[in-house]
Design a protein around this motif. Structure first.
Motif, PDB file in Angstrom:
ATOM      1  N   UNK A 138      42.823  13.300  22.297  1.00 28.51           N
ATOM      2  CA  UNK A 138      43.098  12.042  22.991  1.00 28.51           C
ATOM      3  C   UNK A 138      43.769  11.046  22.063  1.00 28.51           C
ATOM      4  N   UNK A 139      43.407  11.060  20.768  1.00 31.13           N
ATOM      5  CA  UNK A 139      43.991  10.160  19.781  1.00 31.13           C
ATOM      6  C   UNK A 139      45.356  10.637  19.297  1.00 31.13           C
ATOM      7  N   UNK A 140      45.733  11.856  19.655  1.00 35.80           N
ATOM      8  CA  UNK A 140      47.048  12.361  19.282  1.00 35.80           C
ATOM      9  C   UNK A 140      47.061  13.389  18.169  1.00 35.80           C
ATOM     10  N   UNK A 141      45.902  13.708  17.598  1.00 32.08           N
ATOM     11  CA  UNK A 141      45.843  14.701  16.524  1.00 32.08           C
ATOM     12  C   UNK A 141      45.908  16.107  17.113  1.00 32.08           C
ATOM     13  N   UNK A 142      46.592  17.005  16.409  1.00 29.62           N
ATOM     14  CA  UNK A 142      46.632  18.399  16.823  1.00 29.62           C
ATOM     15  C   UNK A 142      45.390  19.105  16.291  1.00 29.62           C
ATOM     16  N   UNK A 143      44.992  20.175  16.963  1.00 37.60           N
ATOM     17  CA  UNK A 143      43.812  20.934  16.536  1.00 37.60           C
ATOM     18  C   UNK A 143      44.128  22.423  16.600  1.00 37.60           C
ATOM     19  N   UNK A 144      43.927  23.107  15.477  1.00 35.82           N
ATOM     20  CA  UNK A 144      44.161  24.549  15.413  1.00 35.82           C
ATOM     21  C   UNK A 144      42.838  25.275  15.263  1.00 35.82           C
ATOM     22  N   UNK A 145      42.696  26.367  15.973  1.00 39.55           N
ATOM     23  CA  UNK A 145      41.512  27.206  15.850  1.00 39.55           C
ATOM     24  C   UNK A 145      41.831  28.304  14.849  1.00 39.55           C
TER      25      UNK A 145
ATOM     26  N   UNK B 143      39.292  28.861  26.914  1.00 39.30           N
ATOM     27  CA  UNK B 143      39.915  28.060  27.967  1.00 39.30           C
ATOM     28  C   UNK B 143      39.355  26.643  28.032  1.00 39.30           C
ATOM     29  N   UNK B 144      38.164  26.424  27.432  1.00 42.63           N
ATOM     30  CA  UNK B 144      37.547  25.104  27.494  1.00 42.63           C
ATOM     31  C   UNK B 144      37.860  24.214  26.295  1.00 42.63           C
ATOM     32  N   UNK B 145      38.482  24.798  25.274  1.00 42.23           N
ATOM     33  CA  UNK B 145      38.752  24.049  24.051  1.00 42.23           C
ATOM     34  C   UNK B 145      40.189  23.534  24.086  1.00 42.23           C
ATOM     35  N   UNK B 146      40.397  22.236  24.051  1.00 39.40           N
ATOM     36  CA  UNK B 146      41.759  21.680  24.138  1.00 39.40           C
ATOM     37  C   UNK B 146      42.518  21.748  22.817  1.00 39.40           C
ATOM     38  N   UNK B 147      42.622  22.960  22.242  1.00 39.42           N
ATOM     39  CA  UNK B 147      43.356  23.118  20.990  1.00 39.42           C
ATOM     40  C   UNK B 147      44.854  23.172  21.263  1.00 39.42           C
ATOM     41  N   UNK B 148      45.644  23.031  20.206  1.00 34.82           N
ATOM     42  CA  UNK B 148      47.101  23.117  20.337  1.00 34.82           C
ATOM     43  C   UNK B 148      47.645  24.405  19.730  1.00 34.82           C
ATOM     44  N   UNK B 149      46.920  24.949  18.765  1.00 34.36           N
ATOM     45  CA  UNK B 149      47.393  26.126  18.040  1.00 34.36           C
ATOM     46  C   UNK B 149      46.264  27.108  17.799  1.00 34.36           C
ATOM     47  N   UNK B 150      46.580  28.386  17.836  1.00 27.68           N
ATOM     48  CA  UNK B 150      45.620  29.422  17.520  1.00 27.68           C
ATOM     49  C   UNK B 150      46.148  30.241  16.346  1.00 27.68           C
ATOM     50  N   UNK B 151      45.332  30.366  15.302  1.00 27.36           N
ATOM     51  CA  UNK B 151      45.723  31.134  14.122  1.00 27.36           C
ATOM     52  C   UNK B 151      45.049  32.508  14.169  1.00 27.36           C
ATOM     53  N   UNK B 152      45.862  33.550  14.215  1.00 25.42           N
ATOM     54  CA  UNK B 152      45.339  34.910  14.294  1.00 25.42           C
ATOM     55  C   UNK B 152      44.842  35.333  12.919  1.00 25.42           C
ATOM     56  N   UNK B 153      43.597  35.772  12.844  1.00 26.61           N
ATOM     57  CA  UNK B 153      42.977  36.080  11.562  1.00 26.61           C
ATOM     58  C   UNK B 153      43.733  37.176  10.812  1.00 26.61           C
ATOM     59  N   UNK B 154      43.780  37.027   9.487  1.00 23.43           N
ATOM     60  CA  UNK B 154      44.543  37.947   8.645  1.00 23.43           C
ATOM     61  C   UNK B 154      43.991  39.374   8.669  1.00 23.43           C
ATOM     62  N   UNK B 155      42.749  39.548   9.130  1.00 21.78           N
ATOM     63  CA  UNK B 155      42.194  40.900   9.203  1.00 21.78           C
ATOM     64  C   UNK B 155      42.962  41.758  10.199  1.00 21.78           C
TER      65      UNK B 155
END
Length: 342
Positions: free
Chosen positions: A228-235, A249-261
């Motif tokens: 809401x404040x404008x910050x991006x959020x990556x999981x 689907x419930x987390x309003x993230x902007x980016x998803x980082x695929x684990x290096x494994x």
């Protein structure tokens, strides 16, 4: 057993070294100590390394080629206390510093963002890796304080890059799980971005999937406030948890980082890891989110990722973590700077 055999061998070497050597009629005597850290239980390598350091730097050590066995109650407390005592000084004396690792869009061959990574050049122990000192700070409730310090360093860098006309539009900051839901974090973000004239969109908060699961309801509420404040959020580290698809689907993230494994074992487009990664990318793209593959270290991995439409990558192949000065050289067009750090 193997442990006893090793101890016997070390004792023999110690006796030989203590006798000294003759070289061109000159006697040479060495100084040193052997830190012996027996594994009495399954112990992570970084913990064994920390235990070894606590021996080598303990006040009782005289470096007379003795073999010192690690004793938890005797050695660990000394090292832990020093780290905590030195933490405040480190923030003020430039011992703590931030490294930046580029995130790259392979299709455009362009750096669009960087991740901020903490390092410590300790006056006594040398360069300490994060996995050596962060657990100690975490156990003593210092991670919020450290995170606030990193936020200010990042805002300082963004302010300078903005004035220099840099192409970097965003810096990612790792947020400790327990600190994510603290009001202090929101205050620090607002205060620092205002102080240095930084738009909230220029900051991306990286949270781990495993820490999110532990406090899913409060974390979900906090993420909504940051968005809401404008910050991006990556999981971060996506795929290491057990409930990813049920709550994503419930987390309003902007980016998803695929684990290096997943990335580490990608050998071809037909590999199981490639199929899983492709499925994740398709799912997340359809949800309107960005994806980034972590831990890309060789051209073969990158080739497969490009074939399955992975748009953004991060890893040693694209660039190692680098100090701010080297990062600025990279941003100015010096391609030799990208691979010339850690």
């Amino acid at each position: 057993d193997a442990r006893n055999d090793l101890e016997v061998s070390l004792q023999k070497l110690s006796i030989i070294f203590k006798e000294g050597f003759l070289f061109e009629d000159k006697e040479i005597r060495l100084q040193g100590v052997c830190a012996f850290v027996p594994e009495q239980r399954p112990t992570p390598i970084n913990e064994m390394y920390l235990n070894g350091l606590s021996i080598l730097n303990h006040s009782s050590i005289d470096y007379r080629l003795d073999i010192i066995t690690y004793e938890p109650h005797f050695h660990t407390r000394n090292f832990s206390d020093e780290i905590l005592e030195d933490f405040e000084r480190a923030k003020q004396s430039d011992e703590l510093f931030v490294m930046y690792q580029p995130k790259v869009c392979p299709k455009l061959n362009a750096v669009y963002s960087v991740e901020a990574l903490i390092r410590w050049q300790h006056t006594k122990y040398g360069v300490l890796a994060p996995n050596v000192f962060l657990p100690n700070l975490e156990d003593n409730n210092k991670m919020g304080e450290l995170t606030d310090w990193i936020i200010e360093q990042v805002c300082l860098a963004l302010n300078k890059w903005k004035q220099d006309g840099s192409i970097i539009r965003q810096v990612a900051i790792n947020i400790p799980g327990p600190y994510l839901t603290s009001s202090s974090l929101m205050n620090a973000l607002k205060n620092m971005t205002h102080k240095y004239g930084i738009e909230p969109e220029a900051i991306e908060l990286e949270i781990t999937e495993t820490s999110f699961v532990k406090t899913i309801e409060s974390a979900e509420k906090a993420v909504k406030e940051y968005r809401k404040e404008g910050f991006s959020v990556a999981l971060d580290d996506f795929g290491t948890g057990v409930s990813s698809l049920s709550y994503l689907k419930n987390i309003p993230i902007t980016t998803l980082k695929i684990d290096k494994s997943f990335i580490a074992n990608i050998t071809s487009k037909e590999s199981v890891e490639a199929e899983i990664t492709n499925a994740i990318i398709s799912l997340v793209t359809n949800m309107g989110l960005d994806t980034i593959a972590e831990g890309v270290e060789n051209p073969e991995q990158l080739e497969v990722l490009e074939a399955i439409n992975c748009k953004n990558t991060q890893g040693f192949l694209m660039g190692k973590p680098m100090p701010v000065t080297l990062c600025e050289r990279m941003l100015s067009g010096d391609e030799t700077a990208v691979l010339r750090s850690e």
